[in-house]
Design a protein around this motif. Sequence first.
Motif, short mmCIF file in Angstrom:
data_model
loop_
_atom_site.label_atom_id
_atom_site.label_comp_id
_atom_site.label_asym_id
_atom_site.label_seq_id
_atom_site.Cartn_x
_atom_site.Cartn_y
_atom_site.Cartn_z
N UNK A 119 2.08 -18.40 11.80
CA UNK A 119 3.64 -17.66 11.63
C UNK A 119 4.68 -18.05 13.50
N UNK A 120 3.42 -18.01 14.44
CA UNK A 120 3.77 -18.40 15.77
C UNK A 120 4.15 -20.03 16.11
N UNK A 121 3.91 -20.45 15.08
CA UNK A 121 3.66 -21.49 15.20
C UNK A 121 5.27 -22.36 14.74
N UNK A 122 5.42 -22.11 13.44
CA UNK A 122 6.91 -21.73 12.64
C UNK A 122 7.54 -21.28 13.81
N UNK A 123 7.49 -20.41 14.12
CA UNK A 123 8.47 -19.38 15.24
C UNK A 123 8.96 -20.31 16.33
N UNK A 124 7.69 -21.22 16.61
CA UNK A 124 8.24 -21.92 18.17
C UNK A 124 9.12 -23.01 17.89
N UNK A 125 8.22 -23.65 17.11
CA UNK A 125 8.90 -25.16 16.67
C UNK A 125 10.44 -24.62 15.94
N UNK A 126 10.75 -23.83 15.00
CA UNK A 126 12.15 -23.45 14.92
C UNK A 126 13.52 -23.06 15.79
N UNK A 127 12.61 -22.77 16.64
CA UNK A 127 13.53 -22.30 17.33
C UNK A 127 14.23 -23.72 18.81
N UNK A 128 13.07 -23.92 18.73
CA UNK A 128 13.23 -25.54 19.72
C UNK A 128 13.93 -26.51 18.55
N UNK A 129 14.05 -26.06 17.64
CA UNK A 129 14.40 -27.06 16.52
C UNK A 129 16.61 -26.48 16.63
N UNK A 130 16.43 -25.48 16.99
CA UNK A 130 17.43 -24.19 17.45
C UNK A 130 18.59 -24.58 18.11
N UNK A 131 17.30 -24.84 19.18
CA UNK A 131 17.70 -24.67 20.64
C UNK A 131 18.64 -26.67 20.71
N UNK A 132 17.84 -27.97 20.10
CA UNK A 132 17.98 -28.78 19.92
C UNK A 132 19.98 -28.58 19.11
N UNK A 133 19.89 -28.25 18.16
CA UNK A 133 20.88 -28.32 17.05
C UNK A 133 22.64 -27.43 16.99
N UNK A 134 22.19 -26.45 18.27
CA UNK A 134 23.24 -25.51 18.80
C UNK A 134 23.62 -26.50 19.83
N UNK A 135 22.64 -26.89 20.74
CA UNK A 135 23.19 -27.78 22.17
C UNK A 135 24.46 -29.00 21.95
N UNK A 136 23.74 -29.51 20.52
CA UNK A 136 24.31 -30.52 20.35
C UNK A 136 25.78 -30.37 19.33
N UNK A 137 25.71 -28.93 18.61
CA UNK A 137 26.95 -28.50 17.51
C UNK A 137 27.79 -28.47 18.49
N UNK A 138 27.38 -27.23 19.67
CA UNK A 138 28.68 -27.01 20.38
C UNK A 138 29.57 -28.17 21.83
N UNK A 139 29.11 -29.06 21.70
CA UNK A 139 30.17 -30.10 21.70
C UNK A 139 30.30 -31.10 20.71
N UNK A 140 29.30 -31.56 19.93
CA UNK A 140 30.21 -31.92 18.99
C UNK A 140 31.48 -32.30 17.98
N UNK A 141 31.24 -30.70 17.91
CA UNK A 141 32.28 -30.39 16.44
C UNK A 141 33.96 -30.30 17.27
N UNK A 142 34.10 -29.48 17.92
CA UNK A 142 35.09 -29.99 19.08
C UNK A 142 35.55 -31.21 19.47
N UNK A 143 34.58 -32.16 19.93
CA UNK A 143 34.44 -33.59 20.11
C UNK A 143 35.10 -34.45 19.16
N UNK A 144 35.10 -34.11 17.36
CA UNK A 144 35.27 -34.46 16.52
C UNK A 144 36.71 -34.45 15.63
N UNK A 145 36.92 -32.92 16.88
CA UNK A 145 38.42 -32.12 16.54
C UNK A 145 39.32 -33.45 17.66
N UNK A 146 39.56 -33.81 18.79
CA UNK A 146 39.36 -34.67 19.71
C UNK A 146 39.51 -35.84 19.30
N UNK A 147 38.97 -36.76 19.14
CA UNK A 147 39.07 -37.47 18.82
C UNK A 147 40.23 -38.59 17.18
N UNK A 148 40.54 -37.27 16.39
CA UNK A 148 41.21 -38.03 15.34
C UNK A 148 42.49 -37.13 15.54
#
Length: 415
Positions: free
Chosen positions: A306-335
């Motif tokens: 459980x703890x390993x899965x939690x640690x890994x998923x939270x790391x992947x969550x950080x990567x996803x959210x950090x990318x998405x926070x910039x990526x979605x608005x970037x797509x609205x700006x280039x269109x």
Amino acid sequence: MEMFDFFLFGFYATYISKAFFPSDNEYASLMMTFMTFGAGFLMRPLGAVFLGAYIDRVGRRKGLIVTLALMAMGTVLIAFVPSYASIGLLAPTLVLIGRLLQGFSAGVELGGVSVYLSEMATPGHKGFYVSWQSASQQVAIIVAAALGYAINVWMAPQQVGEWGWRVPFFIGCLIVPVLFLLRRSLQETVEFEQRKHRPSLGEIYRSMVQNWRLILAGMLLVSMTTVSFYLITVYTPTFGKSVLKLSTVDALVVTFCVGISNFFWLPIMGALSDKVGRKPLLLLFSALTILTAYPALVWLTQAPSFMRMLEVELWLSFLYASWNGAGVVALTEVMPVEVRTAGFSLAYSLATALFGGFTPAIATGLIELTHNKAAPGLWMAAAAACGLLATLILYRRAAVEGRALAHQRATSLTP
């Protein structure tokens, strides 16, 4: 609403497979369920083209009400379809129709809302405003995970398999009237109202064809978002139960924590992208994902807990959210503004249809084919590589166009 239903379909995939796609082979039954889940995403590009053009033509507010109506129809259909044992082949057929309706609506839902928020944003805060579209989806994940936890605590496994898994879908149906009231109260954006020319559907479609390179680059850009999101949310419960052999409660708690993590990081990274720019965040977090996604899953699968899965998923969550926070608005700006909703939605829908939506099925297939439980990490890393390439292409294009515009202005000012 959209993410609530999509997550439920992924989380209860094992129960849905037994109810609508019974088979002697558990793998085959699960794959048919995930393929039906993915089929809805094939409708997204059509929804993006037709509904996106409609929204660009008639306005953001009216279009968002139409998409909600279609989404609600699909949800009600899935919630009330009898099982295969009751009506035979009609059951999986109706479930598929429900998913197709949801997919057609969802094809423009994220684009319509993101464009609405970007046009409503105060100067210098577009990233922060648009990030709340993705952040709101995490509320759906949190609520769905909490409901799943409660159902598994209060009901026996047999009850959950027979009818308990439908309860969250019924609750989703009850949310629909509230959403209609909220959307009817929306104001139209000032930017849309000030546009003097409202392009016809034909003009919108021609503009989309002319900008096909931009749309394909946008598709590659958000492939990182779609793959990572469905991997760390929709697929996580199945991965925890079926692959890592953890308990249902463990998988639900991890998913619940992922939703909270996403909700926390998305607005922060959206606001940070307003300060430092979109490009630095996109380059940094796509590179980090390429380097760490697979090793993290290897470490998890070597000694699942459980703890390993939690640690890994939270790391992947950080990567996803950090990318998405910039990526979605970037797509609205280039269109281009005249096809902003349709172009954004088509790029996002293609990414979801070709990459993200089939992530649960692809992850399941990769594990079966390679006998490597960490193989989904390779899929996430590949999506990040697409995002990195698209970032370089789009911002190089923007720089070239900026220099050309500056030269044109300088030339026009020369006596």
